[in-house]
Design an enzyme around this catalytic site. Structure first.
Site, PDB file in Angstrom:
ATOM      1  N   CYS A  42      41.063 104.415  29.487  1.00 19.57           N
ATOM      2  CA  CYS A  42      41.672 103.323  30.252  1.00 19.57           C
ATOM      3  C   CYS A  42      40.635 102.293  30.660  1.00 19.57           C
ATOM      4  O   CYS A  42      39.621 102.625  31.274  1.00 19.57           O
ATOM      5  CB  CYS A  42      42.319 103.936  31.502  1.00 19.57           C
ATOM      6  SG  CYS A  42      42.797 102.752  32.735  1.00 19.57           S
ATOM      7  N   TYR A  72      28.375  90.879  42.713  1.00 18.69           N
ATOM      8  CA  TYR A  72      28.716  92.281  43.019  1.00 18.69           C
ATOM      9  C   TYR A  72      29.112  92.396  44.490  1.00 18.69           C
ATOM     10  O   TYR A  72      30.116  93.011  44.847  1.00 18.69           O
ATOM     11  CB  TYR A  72      27.503  93.164  42.708  1.00 18.69           C
ATOM     12  CG  TYR A  72      27.716  94.640  42.997  1.00 18.69           C
ATOM     13  CD1 TYR A  72      28.459  95.434  42.133  1.00 18.69           C
ATOM     14  CD2 TYR A  72      27.161  95.233  44.132  1.00 18.69           C
ATOM     15  CE1 TYR A  72      28.654  96.798  42.395  1.00 18.69           C
ATOM     16  CE2 TYR A  72      27.347  96.579  44.406  1.00 18.69           C
ATOM     17  CZ  TYR A  72      28.095  97.364  43.526  1.00 18.69           C
ATOM     18  OH  TYR A  72      28.287  98.703  43.783  1.00 18.69           O
ATOM     19  N   ALA A  86      34.307 109.271  34.128  1.00 20.95           N
ATOM     20  CA  ALA A  86      33.557 109.925  33.050  1.00 20.95           C
ATOM     21  C   ALA A  86      32.180 110.393  33.504  1.00 20.95           C
ATOM     22  O   ALA A  86      31.621 111.354  32.965  1.00 20.95           O
ATOM     23  CB  ALA A  86      33.405 108.964  31.866  1.00 20.95           C
ATOM     24  N   GLN A  87      31.620 109.705  34.498  1.00 19.58           N
ATOM     25  CA  GLN A  87      30.250 110.024  34.926  1.00 19.58           C
ATOM     26  C   GLN A  87      30.039 109.569  36.369  1.00 19.58           C
ATOM     27  O   GLN A  87      30.940 109.013  36.986  1.00 19.58           O
ATOM     28  CB  GLN A  87      29.250 109.310  34.013  1.00 19.58           C
ATOM     29  CG  GLN A  87      29.358 107.791  34.088  1.00 19.58           C
ATOM     30  CD  GLN A  87      28.284 107.077  33.277  1.00 19.58           C
ATOM     31  OE1 GLN A  87      27.998 107.464  32.145  1.00 19.58           O
ATOM     32  NE2 GLN A  87      27.691 106.049  33.848  1.00 19.58           N
ATOM     33  N   GLY A  88      28.848 109.796  36.868  1.00 17.46           N
ATOM     34  CA  GLY A  88      28.441 109.241  38.161  1.00 17.46           C
ATOM     35  C   GLY A  88      29.314 109.693  39.321  1.00 17.46           C
ATOM     36  O   GLY A  88      29.741 110.850  39.403  1.00 17.46           O
TER      37      GLY A  88
END
Ligand SMILES: NC(=O)c1ccc[n+]([C@@H]2O[C@H](COP(=O)([O-])OP(=O)(O)OC[C@H]3O[C@@H](n4cnc5c(N)ncnc54)[C@H](O)[C@@H]3O)[C@@H](O)[C@H]2O)c1
Length: 253
Positions: free
Chosen positions: A62, A150, A13-15
């Site tokens: 999703c 992370y 959607a982005q990035g």
């Protein structure tokens, strides 16, 4: 090499995911853009459809932490495009407070997407072969003091991807697996909230030292990774300074 092919990208959607989608669409590859941020995804897909045509881009709401969502996404992409050639497991977050969520999205989500990718791409399972790109990070190569969960998730992505890449049945059945390890790029993920002022200072110091890339710098490396041949099992890092393949050992028994 991309014309007429079809890619499925999570976190599109982005990035970076959006930038990977855009780079592939420019090269006449069809794209199934998957994301759990419905509003942003709708806007992105509409934007792409206006430029590249309605039939070349599809939308899949999703959540990669949900097996059913991912399965449906693969099923829908295959039925819309009649093929899947490239799978990009890109969705990711930084979340040290809720580290289980971080691992569930960044590592378990990539495992789910890889297993489905293998199911759809392997020639012995009815696929036509193809490429799975798993998006790790420089945090998948080096330690990161201010975001250990992370870092663990991204190290996991590297180990998981390379393990499948060298699996003889996978090699025999035409699937190539690659890892992309970007340094900092200007996306919303950089707005994460470190756990302490000391961690924030460390993160800022590290960003100043490495610099922050434009998303296009990362998607250029992504396209190079796909275009290069004979690179199954490779780990490519991309920083402001350079784009390199890491010489990682593969034991021979
Ligand atoms: N930007 C960087 O500096 C950088 C550096 C190294 C690696 N990465 C990795 O690149 C990938 C993309 O990150 P980005 O920088 O574009 O960040 P971003 O926050 O801009 O984009 C992440 C996307 O993933 C989606 N997402 C989050 N959770 C999801 C879920 N459960 N299911 C489906 N989609 C979900 C978000 O909605 C968003 O669209 C991530 O895996 C990230 O770890 C980013």
């Amino acid at each position: 090499m991309f014309t007429g092919k079809a890619a499925l990208i999570t976190g599109a959607a982005q990035g970076l995911g959006k930038s990977f989608a855009s780079a592939l669409l420019k090269k006449e590859c069809k794209v199934c853009a998957a994301d759990n941020n419905e509003e942003k995804l709708q806007a992105t897909v509409r934007e792409f459809q206006d430029i590249y045509g309605e039939n070349n881009v599809m939308y899949a709401k999703c959540d990669v932490t949900k097996e059913h969502d991912l399965e449906e996404t693969f099923k829908r992409a295959k039925s819309a495009f009649n093929r899947i050639d490239i799978v990009v497991n890109n969705a990711g977050v930084v979340d040290e407070r809720n580290w289980e969520r971080c691992l569930d999205i960044n590592l378990t989500g990539v495992i789910r997407g890889t297993l489905l990718g293998l199911k759809y791409l392997r020639k012995d399972l009815g696929g036509a072969g193809g490429t799975i790109v798993n998006v790790s990070s420089m945090a998948g190569i080096f330690p990161v003091e201010y975001s250990p969960a992370y870092c663990a998730s991204k190290h996991g992505v590297v180990g998981y991807t390379r393990s499948w890449a060298f699996h003889p049945e996978v090699v025999k059945n035409g699937v190539r697996l690659l890892c992309l390890c970007p340094a900092y790029a200007k996306t919303d993920i950089l707005n994460f909230q470190p756990e302490s002022p000391e961690d924030l200072a460390q993160a800022q110091k590290s960003m100043e030292a490495l610099g922050i890339m434009r998303v296009e710098e990362v998607s250029d490396a992504f396209i190079k990774l796909l275009e290069d041949s004979d690179n199954n099992g490779s780990v490519m890092s991309v920083t402001k300074q350079n784009t390199i393949y890491w010489k990682m050992p593969v034991p021979k028994f």
